[in-house]
Design a protein around this motif. Structure first.
Motif, PDB file in Angstrom:
ATOM      1  N   LYS A  41      18.326  -3.068  -1.473  1.00 27.46           N
ATOM      2  CA  LYS A  41      18.490  -2.983  -2.929  1.00 27.46           C
ATOM      3  C   LYS A  41      17.394  -2.142  -3.587  1.00 27.46           C
ATOM      4  CE  LYS A  41      22.073  -5.765  -3.881  1.00 27.46           C
ATOM      5  NZ  LYS A  41      23.203  -5.406  -4.768  1.00 27.46           N
ATOM      6  N   VAL A  73      23.819 -15.399  -5.725  1.00 22.02           N
ATOM      7  CA  VAL A  73      24.711 -14.401  -6.331  1.00 22.02           C
ATOM      8  C   VAL A  73      23.974 -13.124  -6.705  1.00 22.02           C
ATOM      9  CG1 VAL A  73      26.254 -16.186  -7.199  1.00 22.02           C
ATOM     10  CG2 VAL A  73      24.408 -15.359  -8.663  1.00 22.02           C
ATOM     11  N   ASP A 117      23.122 -10.752  -4.864  1.00 19.58           N
ATOM     12  CA  ASP A 117      23.609  -9.562  -4.174  1.00 19.58           C
ATOM     13  C   ASP A 117      24.668  -8.830  -4.989  1.00 19.58           C
ATOM     14  OD1 ASP A 117      25.461 -11.634  -3.821  1.00 19.58           O
ATOM     15  OD2 ASP A 117      26.276 -10.700  -2.009  1.00 19.58           O
ATOM     16  N   GLN A 118      25.213  -9.495  -6.028  1.00 20.21           N
ATOM     17  CA  GLN A 118      26.186  -8.850  -6.907  1.00 20.21           C
ATOM     18  C   GLN A 118      25.516  -8.049  -8.023  1.00 20.21           C
ATOM     19  OE1 GLN A 118      29.346  -9.172  -5.967  1.00 20.21           O
ATOM     20  NE2 GLN A 118      28.696 -10.580  -4.331  1.00 20.21           N
ATOM     21  N   VAL A 119      24.206  -8.198  -8.146  1.00 17.17           N
ATOM     22  CA  VAL A 119      23.466  -7.498  -9.200  1.00 17.17           C
ATOM     23  C   VAL A 119      23.206  -6.058  -8.758  1.00 17.17           C
ATOM     24  CG1 VAL A 119      21.270  -7.477 -10.479  1.00 17.17           C
ATOM     25  CG2 VAL A 119      22.398  -9.654  -9.951  1.00 17.17           C
ATOM     26  N   GLU A 128      21.523  -2.607  -7.763  1.00 19.49           N
ATOM     27  CA  GLU A 128      20.236  -2.383  -7.091  1.00 19.49           C
ATOM     28  C   GLU A 128      19.255  -1.719  -8.033  1.00 19.49           C
ATOM     29  OE1 GLU A 128      20.847   1.907  -4.910  1.00 19.49           O
ATOM     30  OE2 GLU A 128      21.528   0.103  -3.833  1.00 19.49           O
ATOM     31  N   GLU A 138      25.555 -14.952   0.340  1.00 20.61           N
ATOM     32  CA  GLU A 138      25.673 -16.034  -0.635  1.00 20.61           C
ATOM     33  C   GLU A 138      25.615 -17.430  -0.021  1.00 20.61           C
ATOM     34  OE1 GLU A 138      27.933 -13.704  -0.165  1.00 20.61           O
ATOM     35  OE2 GLU A 138      28.177 -12.509  -2.011  1.00 20.61           O
TER      36      GLU A 138
END
Length: 475
Positions: free
Chosen positions: A82, A136, A138-140, A142, A212
């Motif tokens: 990220k 969650v 990882d949905q944000v 990078e 997740e």
């Protein structure tokens, strides 16, 4: 001080009732001769409040340590994807401790005003919720947004954990005032179990179901413990105390013990962002197996903790030397962890695991004498016995641990980038070496001072007696 819930009041020292109710009898479950009747007798003679405190603290230690330790095996690699550098990853780990430091001081000071039970339950609830939120991330997107959200969630988790652990330690010391180290050592089995299960479980769930699942699974497990603790945890009340953290920490002995705590926590914190990267780079292990490398440290710490807690309570004169030699052995372990290049020892996986095992044992040697040593020092300096002082001591230890836990990952991530894991580990070892030598020097000076004072008292008494005797030389 009487045990909570005991209607019969004080017990005679050394009596059968005291032996049966003592938390040392609880430790006998782990170290006794194995007779089943002994274990049943111990459980039956614990008071109801004591048993509930043990259950509540064990659930917190297990759940929170699992949630805390799952990041190590896979989060650094995900954060790198990220756009986070090793230094930023170290700061993400380290900010947890920085805010835990501030929160521990505040919660320790106002524990009596807020209420230990409410602080415990609320901290556990918030910690479970933010653990799920971490899953969650990882949905944000990078870059800066991902990094900012990591810091925000990590800070919230730190504050909630500080509330729960400060209340937990205070309630535990209140329920078992004469055997604090024994009970804390026995309950560290659950902390160690969380540290043992967290990394491999997190690595397995990560490999099998993705980023997740480890956070959602463990966050939900922690939330399920909240109703249990709301029902069973006793509600202790106490009047606010008159003393402050400043008076406690300005004692030279307490300040040096705080330095030892800083060094140990820094050494532990250093491993969080660096060890998994080093193992993957050096030995090409997959993420699922990286968690097993942490197993040696956590398992040896878990097994040795009850023994050192019991020794600290049964043989108080050994506490000082456990503190000193535990720190010195820890320093040696970090010199060999890489190992440091000047030793010209080839880095091998079996050596790394062996040193980690020894490090877990040495950490237990140093950690468990700290609470009773600081508590005794507080009472010697006029602090009143009660939940208020216990809150101050608990908050101070949590805060001092957090100082090192902030510096360890932050400095560790920076040094890992600049000079490599081998030299960075050696720098951490120097910190432990310095604290151990300083603590040992203080205890030697204290022993010499007490011996000199005792000798002067004896000579003064002999002189007074001689003055009272008639002079035989005169008629």
């Amino acid at each position: 001080m009487d045990a909570p819930g005991d209607p019969e009041g004080p017990r005679p020292p050394g009596g059968d009732r005291e032996l049966a109710d003592a938390p040392g009898a609880w430790a006998w479950l782990w170290f006794g001769d194995g007779r089943l009747a002994g274990a049943r007798e111990t459980a039956r003679r614990l008071s109801r409040d004591q048993l509930f405190v043990l259950i509540s603290t064990a659930s917190l230690n297990l759940g929170s340590m699992m949630c805390y330790s799952i990041l190590g095996p896979f989060f650094p690699q995900e954060a790198e994807k990220k756009g986070a550098s090793n230094t930023v990853i170290g700061m993400i780990f380290g900010c947890y401790a920085l805010f835990e430091l501030v929160a521990s001081l505040v919660f320790g000071k106002y524990l009596v005003h807020v209420g230990a039970k409410f602080m415990f339950v609320a901290g556990m609830f918030v910690s479970g919720g933010v653990t799920i939120l971490f899953g969650v991330l990882d949905q944000v997107p990078e870059g800066p947004i991902f990094i900012a959200m990591c810091f925000l969630v990590r800070v919230t988790d730190a504050i909630s954990f500080a509330a729960a652990i400060t209340a937990s330690s205070s309630v535990l010391a209140k329920a078992f005032p004469n055997h604090v180290a024994t009970v804390m050592g026995s309950l560290e089995i659950f902390s160690g179990l969380g540290l043992v299960l967290g990394p491999p479980l997190g690595g397995f769930l990560y490999q099998s179901f993705g980023y997740e699942m480890p956070f959602i699974f463990l966050g939900c497990a922690l939330l399920l413990m909240v109703p249990l603790n709301m029902c069973i945890l006793p509600n202790y009340e106490s009047a606010p105390g008159k003393h402050s953290f400043w008076k406690l920490v300005t004692s030279p002995k307490v300040a040096l013990i705080a330095f030892v705590i800083n060094a140990l926590s820094s050494c532990f914190g250093f491993l969080e962002p660096t060890l998994s990267l080093f193992v993957v780079e050096k030995f090409n292990l997959p993420a699922g197996y990286v968690g097993l490398v942490f197993l040696g440290l956590a398992l040896s710490y878990t097994i040795s903790s009850p023994l050192f807690g019991l020794l600290s309570d049964k043989m108080p004169h050994l506490r000082k030397w456990l503190l000193v030699f535990g720190s010195l052995i820890t320093a040696g372990c970090y010199m060999l962890l890489g190992p440091v290049p000047v030793l010209h020892i080839k880095s091998q996986l079996w050596l790394l695991v062996l040193v980690s095992v020894i490090n877990g044992i040495s950490a237990g040697m140093s950690i468990f004498p700290t609470f009773p040593e600081i508590l005794d020092c507080a009472y010697e300096n006029g602090f009143e016995e009660g939940l208020s002082t216990l809150g101050l001591v608990s908050g101070l230890i949590s805060a001092m641990w957090s100082v090192g836990a902030f510096v360890g990952p932050t400095l560790g991530g920076f040094l890992y980038e600049k000079i490599g894991f081998e030299w960075a580990a050696a720098v951490q070892g120097l910190w432990a070496l310095t604290s151990g030598l300083a603590m040992g020097l203080f205890y030697l000076l204290e022993h010499s001072r007490r011996r000199r004072s005792k000798l002067q008292n004896i000579l003064g008494t002999d002189g007074e007696r001689a003055a009272l005797l008639p002079d035989e030389s005169q008629p």
